[in-house]
Design a protein around this motif. Sequence first.
Motif, mmCIF file in Angstrom:
data_model
loop_
_atom_site.group_PDB
_atom_site.id
_atom_site.type_symbol
_atom_site.label_atom_id
_atom_site.label_comp_id
_atom_site.label_asym_id
_atom_site.label_seq_id
_atom_site.Cartn_x
_atom_site.Cartn_y
_atom_site.Cartn_z
ATOM 1 N N GLY A 173 2.584 5.226 10.474
ATOM 2 C CA GLY A 173 3.244 5.546 9.234
ATOM 3 C C GLY A 173 4.649 5.088 8.977
ATOM 4 O O GLY A 173 5.433 4.826 10.272
ATOM 5 N N THR A 174 5.159 4.904 7.889
ATOM 6 C CA THR A 174 6.292 4.370 7.548
ATOM 7 C C THR A 174 7.229 5.222 6.952
ATOM 8 O O THR A 174 8.519 5.259 6.619
ATOM 9 C CB THR A 174 6.433 3.078 6.982
ATOM 10 O OG1 THR A 174 5.380 3.097 5.841
ATOM 11 C CG2 THR A 174 5.745 1.872 7.971
ATOM 12 N N ILE A 175 6.581 6.231 6.200
ATOM 13 C CA ILE A 175 7.264 7.198 5.235
ATOM 14 C C ILE A 175 8.448 7.943 5.999
ATOM 15 O O ILE A 175 9.549 8.375 5.584
ATOM 16 C CB ILE A 175 6.451 7.897 4.613
ATOM 17 C CG1 ILE A 175 5.651 7.007 3.545
ATOM 18 C CG2 ILE A 175 6.925 9.128 3.649
ATOM 19 C CD1 ILE A 175 4.357 7.985 2.858
ATOM 20 N N VAL A 185 -4.795 8.429 -0.427
ATOM 21 C CA VAL A 185 -4.951 8.127 0.975
ATOM 22 C C VAL A 185 -4.131 6.595 1.204
ATOM 23 O O VAL A 185 -4.717 5.738 0.833
ATOM 24 C CB VAL A 185 -6.357 8.133 1.424
ATOM 25 C CG1 VAL A 185 -6.249 7.649 2.883
ATOM 26 C CG2 VAL A 185 -7.036 9.441 1.232
ATOM 27 N N ASP A 186 -3.276 6.550 2.215
ATOM 28 C CA ASP A 186 -2.681 5.244 2.531
ATOM 29 C C ASP A 186 -3.714 4.983 3.867
ATOM 30 O O ASP A 186 -3.548 5.517 5.049
ATOM 31 C CB ASP A 186 -1.468 5.578 2.828
ATOM 32 C CG ASP A 186 -0.524 4.183 3.464
ATOM 33 O OD1 ASP A 186 -1.466 3.125 3.708
ATOM 34 O OD2 ASP A 186 0.513 4.011 3.475
ATOM 35 N N ALA A 187 -4.636 4.125 3.379
ATOM 36 C CA ALA A 187 -5.464 3.708 4.632
ATOM 37 C C ALA A 187 -4.802 2.416 5.252
ATOM 38 O O ALA A 187 -5.661 1.782 6.426
ATOM 39 C CB ALA A 187 -6.941 3.542 4.073
ATOM 40 N N VAL A 229 0.824 -1.172 -0.169
ATOM 41 C CA VAL A 229 0.143 0.070 -0.160
ATOM 42 C C VAL A 229 0.827 1.355 0.097
ATOM 43 O O VAL A 229 0.684 2.062 -0.868
ATOM 44 C CB VAL A 229 -0.952 -0.030 1.113
ATOM 45 C CG1 VAL A 229 -1.820 1.256 1.390
ATOM 46 C CG2 VAL A 229 -2.025 -1.115 1.187
ATOM 47 N N THR A 230 1.914 1.309 1.031
ATOM 48 C CA THR A 230 2.695 2.642 0.989
ATOM 49 C C THR A 230 3.539 2.872 -0.058
ATOM 50 O O THR A 230 3.603 3.924 -0.681
ATOM 51 C CB THR A 230 3.473 2.600 2.458
ATOM 52 O OG1 THR A 230 2.582 2.439 3.388
ATOM 53 C CG2 THR A 230 4.145 3.727 2.706
ATOM 54 N N THR A 231 3.982 1.529 -0.730
ATOM 55 C CA THR A 231 4.994 1.911 -1.686
ATOM 56 C C THR A 231 4.245 2.144 -2.962
ATOM 57 O O THR A 231 4.825 3.260 -3.664
ATOM 58 C CB THR A 231 5.664 0.273 -2.008
ATOM 59 O OG1 THR A 231 6.228 -0.103 -0.834
ATOM 60 C CG2 THR A 231 6.619 0.657 -3.121
ATOM 61 N N CYS A 245 -2.519 7.501 6.368
ATOM 62 C CA CYS A 245 -3.390 7.574 7.103
ATOM 63 C C CYS A 245 -3.828 6.096 7.950
ATOM 64 O O CYS A 245 -4.770 5.838 8.281
ATOM 65 C CB CYS A 245 -4.695 8.056 6.706
ATOM 66 S SG CYS A 245 -4.737 9.943 6.326
ATOM 67 N N ASP A 246 -2.505 5.420 7.974
ATOM 68 C CA ASP A 246 -2.579 4.003 8.311
ATOM 69 C C ASP A 246 -2.585 4.136 10.119
ATOM 70 O O ASP A 246 -1.629 4.622 10.512
ATOM 71 C CB ASP A 246 -1.291 3.377 7.905
ATOM 72 C CG ASP A 246 -1.316 2.049 8.269
ATOM 73 O OD1 ASP A 246 -2.122 1.462 9.367
ATOM 74 O OD2 ASP A 246 -0.236 1.234 7.969
ATOM 75 N N PRO A 247 -3.665 3.510 10.604
ATOM 76 C CA PRO A 247 -3.999 3.630 11.958
ATOM 77 C C PRO A 247 -2.851 2.986 12.689
ATOM 78 O O PRO A 247 -2.365 3.151 14.018
ATOM 79 C CB PRO A 247 -5.295 3.278 12.194
ATOM 80 C CG PRO A 247 -6.162 3.440 11.078
ATOM 81 C CD PRO A 247 -5.083 3.145 9.836
HETATM 82 MG MG LIG Z 1 2.178 0.663 4.898
#
Ligand SMILES: [Mg+2]
Length: 313
Positions: free
Chosen positions: A39-41, A126-128, A14-16, A34-36
Motif C-alpha cells: 500500500g501507499t496510502i 477496492v484498490d487491487a 488506481v490509488t489516486t 488491497c494491492d499485493p
Molecule cells: Mg497504487
Amino acid sequence: MTVIALASAKSCGVTTSALAMTLSSTRPSLLAECDPAGGTIRAGLFQAQITAGTGLYHLAVAERAGEDALAQAFAHHLVGLDASGHRQVLPGLTDPAQAPALVRSWPALAQVMRVLSDEGGYDVIVDAGRLALESGRLHSTLTPAPLLHGADLVLLVVRATDQSLALARHMSEPLRNELTEHGTGADALGVLLIEDGHRRAHEVSEALRLPVMASLPWEPDTAAYLAGTSRAPRGLKKSPLLSSARTAVSYLQAAAARRALHQQYPPTPSAPSPPWGPAIQPAPGPAVLPAPAAPQIAGVLQRLGQGRVDPRG
Ligand SMILES: [Mg+2]
Ligand SMILES: Nc1ncnc2c1ncn2[C@@H]1O[C@H](COP(=O)(O)OP(=O)(O)OP(=O)(O)O)[C@@H](O)[C@H]1O
C-alpha cells in the motif's frame, strides 16, 4: 450499495482514483487498499501516522481464527479518511512479502466486503493494484482475484496515452474471461479513463473492446495532495478531480444497480442493450456470489462507523 474494484496494467492512477472516489462519495464509503505489491496510502496521504500494527495484513491472521474474528478485525483495522467518520480506509500491506499470506484470505475478505456493502450500507472501493497474469489467468499471489470476482464492477484504470493502452490491451481479454468464469459476468468490466493523453474515450473503448464507464481529469495539484506530497489545494472538495470523482461514483452506482436488475430479470433477446453498449451480455447468474453472511458478521459490521478516529486529528 456497490463494490467497485480498480486495477491497472501499470501504475496509471488506481490509488489516486480510489482515494478521490472514496473521499467524494456522498454515501458512507470504504477504501480497501488491497494491492499485493504494497500500500501507499499509509506513507502517502497519512504521512506515516498509521503504524504497521493497523491494516490488511492483520486480517490474514484473523481469518485463520474464523469468520467472527475476521469481521471484528476488519472493523478494528479501519481508519477514518476524513473527519466525517463516514469515509474509511483499510490500509494496505507494508511489504509485498506479506502478499502470499493473503491468498487464502481473499475469498473471506470478499465476503466481508459484500456484507459491508449489502448490509452495512457502505460503498466499497477496492484498490487491487497492478494486475499480473500467469498462464493467461490472474496471478494467484500478485492479484487479489477473488476480490475482482466478487465486485459489482471491475474498472481497468488506463490513461489516454498509447503507452497505457498498449499495456492495458493485454489485460482486457484475461479479465473478461476471468469474470465470465469466476465472477458475476464480463459485463462487470469497464474502463476508468484518466484524461492524461490525447486518446478519446471512444478510441480507448475500441482499443480495449471495453466500455469506458467513467473518466477522471488529470489534475496534478489534487493528485499530489492525495499522494501526500503536497498540501491540500484551495477548494479541495470542489477541485476538478474530486468533483468528477463524485459524478463518476454516482454514475457507477447507477450502472451497478442497473446491472443487478438485469441479473435479477435477464432481458429477453429483443430487449434493448444496456446503456454502456452492445458488448454487454446478460451475466450467467450469481456464479460466485458469496453465501448469505453469518449473523455475527452482519452484526459486527453494523458497528462500523462508531468510534472511528481520524489519526490526523
Ligand atoms: Mg497504487
Ligand atoms: N488524475 C490524476 N491527475 C494527476 N496526477 C495523477 C492522477 N492520477 C494519478 N496521478 C499521479 O500518477 C502517479 C501514479 O498514481 P497512483 O499512485 O495513483 O497510481 P497507481 O496505479 O496506484 O500506481 P501503483 O500501481 O504503483 O500503486 C502519482 O504520481 C499520482 O499523483
